[in-house]
Write a protein that holds these residues in place. Structure first.
Motif, short mmCIF file in Angstrom:
data_model
loop_
_atom_site.label_atom_id
_atom_site.label_comp_id
_atom_site.label_asym_id
_atom_site.label_seq_id
_atom_site.Cartn_x
_atom_site.Cartn_y
_atom_site.Cartn_z
N GLU A 21 10.79 6.37 4.60
CA GLU A 21 11.27 7.12 5.77
C GLU A 21 12.32 6.34 6.53
OE1 GLU A 21 11.95 10.25 7.87
OE2 GLU A 21 10.51 10.27 6.23
N GLU A 22 12.13 5.03 6.71
CA GLU A 22 13.13 4.19 7.39
C GLU A 22 14.45 4.23 6.62
OE1 GLU A 22 11.79 0.18 7.88
OE2 GLU A 22 10.00 0.80 8.98
N ARG A 23 14.38 4.12 5.33
CA ARG A 23 15.61 4.10 4.52
C ARG A 23 16.32 5.45 4.56
NH1 ARG A 23 19.11 0.45 3.50
NH2 ARG A 23 20.27 0.95 1.65
N LEU A 24 15.56 6.54 4.52
CA LEU A 24 16.16 7.87 4.60
C LEU A 24 16.84 8.08 5.95
CD1 LEU A 24 13.48 10.08 2.84
CD2 LEU A 24 15.76 9.50 2.00
N GLN A 25 16.22 7.61 7.03
CA GLN A 25 16.84 7.72 8.37
C GLN A 25 18.14 6.94 8.42
OE1 GLN A 25 13.94 6.41 11.20
NE2 GLN A 25 12.69 8.27 11.01
N PHE A 26 18.15 5.74 7.82
CA PHE A 26 19.36 4.92 7.79
C PHE A 26 20.48 5.63 7.03
CE2 PHE A 26 21.90 1.81 5.39
CZ PHE A 26 22.53 1.15 6.46
N LEU A 27 20.15 6.21 5.87
CA LEU A 27 21.17 6.90 5.07
C LEU A 27 21.67 8.16 5.76
CD1 LEU A 27 19.61 6.53 1.50
CD2 LEU A 27 21.64 5.38 2.41
N ARG A 28 20.79 8.90 6.42
CA ARG A 28 21.21 10.09 7.15
C ARG A 28 22.11 9.73 8.31
NH1 ARG A 28 15.23 12.19 6.77
NH2 ARG A 28 15.35 13.27 4.77
N SER A 31 0.85 -1.19 0.00
CA SER A 31 0.00 0.00 0.00
C SER A 31 0.89 1.24 0.00
CB SER A 31 -0.91 0.01 1.23
OG SER A 31 -0.13 0.20 2.39
N ARG A 32 0.30 2.36 -0.30
CA ARG A 32 1.06 3.62 -0.35
C ARG A 32 1.62 3.98 1.03
NH1 ARG A 32 0.88 7.14 -4.89
NH2 ARG A 32 1.91 9.05 -4.32
N GLU A 33 0.86 3.69 2.09
CA GLU A 33 1.32 3.98 3.45
C GLU A 33 2.55 3.15 3.79
OE1 GLU A 33 -1.98 3.04 2.86
OE2 GLU A 33 -2.63 5.14 2.73
N GLU A 34 2.55 1.86 3.39
CA GLU A 34 3.72 1.00 3.63
C GLU A 34 4.94 1.54 2.90
OE1 GLU A 34 2.73 -3.59 4.07
OE2 GLU A 34 1.73 -2.68 2.32
N LEU A 35 4.74 2.00 1.67
CA LEU A 35 5.85 2.52 0.89
C LEU A 35 6.43 3.79 1.51
CD1 LEU A 35 4.46 1.93 -2.71
CD2 LEU A 35 6.31 0.70 -1.58
#
Length: 116
Positions: A104-111, A95-99
């Motif tokens: 957001e999880e991936r962006l936090q990891f990269l930051r 779903s769009r919410e899951e995506l």
């Protein structure tokens, strides 16, 4: 032994198989016309479904199928299937919410990795 030599055929140059008794399958010829007006023929099996467009083997241009009367065959709109994109296939699985959550999880990891 040197005075006698073995003679044979070159490998792959000629077939020893004859066409005697060979039955060819039924075929049909389809005529296509490119946008430039050039026509070309393609041979299909009698049971095959003839596509409405085909690429010219000489020029690479796409041609439209011509009917028996020489007029291009019209393709019904319901026959044309819209291609599925990667985004469409992704939305079938999540779903769009899951995506948005995964993004957001991936962006936090990269930051965190960059130290920002």
């Amino acid at each position: 032994m040197a005075d006698r030599s073995l003679r044979g055929m070159r490998l792959g140059s000629q077939s020893l198989q004859s066409e005697e008794g060979v039955e060819l399958s039924d075929r049909k010829r389809a005529v296509y016309q490119a946008d430039s007006g050039e026509t070309f023929d393609v041979i299909f099996s009698a049971e095959a479904e003839v596509p409405s467009t085909w690429s010219d083997p000489r020029s690479g241009r796409e041609g439209r199928l011509l009917g028996d009367d020489g007029v291009p065959v019209e393709v019904a709109e319901e026959d044309v299937k819209a291609p599925r994109t990667h985004w469409d296939m992704l939305l079938e699985r999540r779903s769009r919410e899951e995506l948005e959550e995964l993004l957001e999880e991936r962006l936090q990891f990269l930051r965190a990795r960059r130290g920002a």
